[in-house]
Each structure stands twice: as structure tokens, then as C-alpha cells.
Scaffold this motif. Sequence first.
Motif, PDB file in Angstrom:
ATOM      1  N   ASP A 149      -2.706 -30.578 -24.065  1.00  0.00           N
ATOM      2  CA  ASP A 149      -2.464 -30.862 -22.648  1.00  0.00           C
ATOM      3  C   ASP A 149      -1.312 -30.018 -22.103  1.00  0.00           C
ATOM      4  O   ASP A 149      -0.259 -30.524 -21.719  1.00  0.00           O
ATOM      5  CB  ASP A 149      -2.188 -32.352 -22.459  1.00  0.00           C
ATOM      6  N   ASP A 150      -1.542 -28.708 -22.054  1.00  0.00           N
ATOM      7  CA  ASP A 150      -0.508 -27.757 -21.655  1.00  0.00           C
ATOM      8  C   ASP A 150      -1.203 -26.521 -21.116  1.00  0.00           C
ATOM      9  O   ASP A 150      -2.157 -26.015 -21.720  1.00  0.00           O
ATOM     10  CB  ASP A 150       0.358 -27.406 -22.867  1.00  0.00           C
ATOM     11  N   ALA A 151      -0.730 -26.021 -19.981  1.00  0.00           N
ATOM     12  CA  ALA A 151      -1.421 -24.909 -19.323  1.00  0.00           C
ATOM     13  C   ALA A 151      -1.439 -23.651 -20.182  1.00  0.00           C
ATOM     14  O   ALA A 151      -2.458 -22.948 -20.243  1.00  0.00           O
ATOM     15  CB  ALA A 151      -0.753 -24.617 -17.975  1.00  0.00           C
ATOM     16  N   ALA A 152      -0.338 -23.347 -20.868  1.00  0.00           N
ATOM     17  CA  ALA A 152      -0.297 -22.152 -21.714  1.00  0.00           C
ATOM     18  C   ALA A 152      -1.259 -22.279 -22.890  1.00  0.00           C
ATOM     19  O   ALA A 152      -1.931 -21.313 -23.270  1.00  0.00           O
ATOM     20  CB  ALA A 152       1.119 -21.900 -22.207  1.00  0.00           C
ATOM     21  N   VAL A 153      -1.335 -23.467 -23.465  1.00  0.00           N
ATOM     22  CA  VAL A 153      -2.243 -23.707 -24.586  1.00  0.00           C
ATOM     23  C   VAL A 153      -3.696 -23.619 -24.126  1.00  0.00           C
ATOM     24  O   VAL A 153      -4.529 -22.974 -24.771  1.00  0.00           O
ATOM     25  CB  VAL A 153      -1.939 -25.070 -25.231  1.00  0.00           C
ATOM     26  N   VAL A 154      -4.013 -24.256 -23.008  1.00  0.00           N
ATOM     27  CA  VAL A 154      -5.389 -24.210 -22.479  1.00  0.00           C
ATOM     28  C   VAL A 154      -5.802 -22.772 -22.181  1.00  0.00           C
ATOM     29  O   VAL A 154      -6.910 -22.341 -22.526  1.00  0.00           O
ATOM     30  CB  VAL A 154      -5.507 -25.086 -21.218  1.00  0.00           C
ATOM     31  N   ALA A 155      -4.915 -21.999 -21.558  1.00  0.00           N
ATOM     32  CA  ALA A 155      -5.235 -20.611 -21.231  1.00  0.00           C
ATOM     33  C   ALA A 155      -5.462 -19.786 -22.493  1.00  0.00           C
ATOM     34  O   ALA A 155      -6.380 -18.957 -22.556  1.00  0.00           O
ATOM     35  CB  ALA A 155      -4.127 -20.000 -20.386  1.00  0.00           C
ATOM     36  N   GLY A 156      -4.633 -20.025 -23.509  1.00  0.00           N
ATOM     37  CA  GLY A 156      -4.821 -19.307 -24.768  1.00  0.00           C
ATOM     38  C   GLY A 156      -6.157 -19.608 -25.409  1.00  0.00           C
ATOM     39  O   GLY A 156      -6.876 -18.698 -25.858  1.00  0.00           O
TER      40      GLY A 156
END
Length: 329
Positions: A149-156
Motif C-alpha cells: 500500500d505505497d505509491a512507489a511500490v505499486v509503480a515498481g
Amino acid sequence: MQPVSLADIEAARRRIAGRIEPTATVPSASLSEIAGVPVFLKLEHRQTTGSFKLRGASNAIAQLSAAEKARGVVAASTGNHGRALAHAARLKGVRAVICMSKLVPENKVAEIRRLGAEIRIVGGSQDDAQDEVDRLVGTDGLAMVPPFDDAAVVAGQGTLGLEMIEAVPTARTVLVQLSGGGLAAGIAAAVKGLLPSTRIVGVSMQRGAAMKASLDAGRPVQVEELPTLADSLGGGIGLANRLTFQMCKNLLDDVVLLTEAEIAAGIRHAYAAEREVVEGAGAVGIAAILAGKVRLDGETVVLVSGRNIDMDLHRGIVCGSWADATEAR
């Protein structure tokens, strides 16, 4: 507007270039024959740390400030995120603390320890592990790198979707593992950003599928975390979920759940027909096709990730000596 866009995912791809392996997408003759449509396997279990998690972890580490890197990072994990974060942190000389429940298999714990991370085993659920993460953020000032639940993780994680569509530009369906939703949300945002009509199907296990229960309820809910062959898909989505619940609600076209026996069949098929060693979570897309639980009407891409299975368990499943004790309960 989605909180993680196609542009965010394309930026993540540039950011993590050289830190991850672009993995192969190959045709599966056996599954194509079974499904009656062309089926391709995205072999992400061949990623450096054995799963897709390295993509999100690398993107998150790359965006930390110098002060955050100096203090270190912390995360809750069911195993593969912890391994990926430990690897990405070690490359940058950053302290990493990984909090896990007692349900995480020992082979995954041992590998995270080998990579130099500090290990905290806390309680019997991912929620218990997250409580320890929150404590360490408060007491030690560590930077939290959430597993999903984190934008950087989702984008990766979404960079996988870019690679899938480059390999199969006419894909009609994508089968992706569904747990906390970071992977499914990222891939769906990428794929639908390029091919809006492509169906995204999330696949999980019947035993403790938190995102499916939350989608059915219309809000994040807690579920009991239970032993399962797909242990990497365990854990809750967080009652205060900020991103992945809404993204999965908006972007997923369907969710299917599998029994333990069906997951075991997926592991066996991956080895016998594809010559690939995968863990339960890695085999759920294959298992969904074998079980006839997905409707396919054209070229289909199945994500295979990860490979971090206890080999004694793998031998038991492949050789037929594995006893499905969980489904008798």
C-alpha cells in the motif's frame, strides 16, 4: 484519476533500470492446449530475489532521502518483500529491519537473514508484524517501505505490466496474483493504461483472501490468516488502506479463489510441463487455468512469481506424497 498512473510506472521503470532483471515472457504449449487460446507465462520467478517484489522495493529505496537512508528502512513481510527489500537496501548500504509472523516459512526467513537484514518474528499474523513496524518507526525513526500500500511500490510492480504488453501486445487477459493488491493494482494500471479493454483477473487462495473479502464487503476488512500453500498471498490489506483497495476495485475485472489442492496442481504442472520450480503463490495463475476457473477469449498472459518454496514441500507435492491436511479442517 488513479493515484498511480501509467506515467508513474514508466518513471519507475527508468528509475530501477539496471537494478532488476527484465524477465522473459514465453509461450506455454501445455496451457495453450488446455485453455484453447494462446497462453504466455511471464517468468518473474526468475527475478534476482525470486519474485516481483524487487521492483517495488528498488523503486521505493531509490526515492528515499539521504536522511532516511542513514536511519534505515523497516517493513512487514510474508517473506518475498522482505527478501527484496533486504537485497535492495544492502546494495545501497542501508540498514534493513524485516518484521514477520511465525507463519512465514523458515527458508524465507533464512534467506532474508543471509542478505544482512535484521529479523523480528512477531505474533501469528501480518497485522502483528505491522504493529512492530509501526513501533520501530516511532522509536528508531526508520523509514517504512510497505509491502503493497505505497505509491512507489505499486509503480515498481507495475513495470511488469509494461513488459507483458511489450511481449504480447494483443493480450486479451492477464492473470495476476492478488494479495494486498500492490502487484495487481500496478499491473492493472500499466496494462489498462496501454490496452484499456484487456481483462485483469486477480487470483488468490480460498484460505484467508483479504482483498477478495474486502472487495465483497465494499471496504477493507480483516480476515483470519491461515496456513496455505500460497503463503506469500497471506495477510490483511490494512483497515486504513490508502491506495490498493480502491485501485483493485476500479481496475480488476474479476477475482477467482483456489483450493489448496488446486494450488498444488499448479505447482506440479509448472514443474512437470514447464520445468519451472515455483512456490504456491507463483503457481496460482497456472492453477486457475487448470481448474477451469477463468474465462479466456484470446491471448492470455499469466504471471509466474515467485520461486522461494521449501524444496522438501516441493518434492512432496510433485511426487504425490503431499497430504492436503488444511482442507480437511
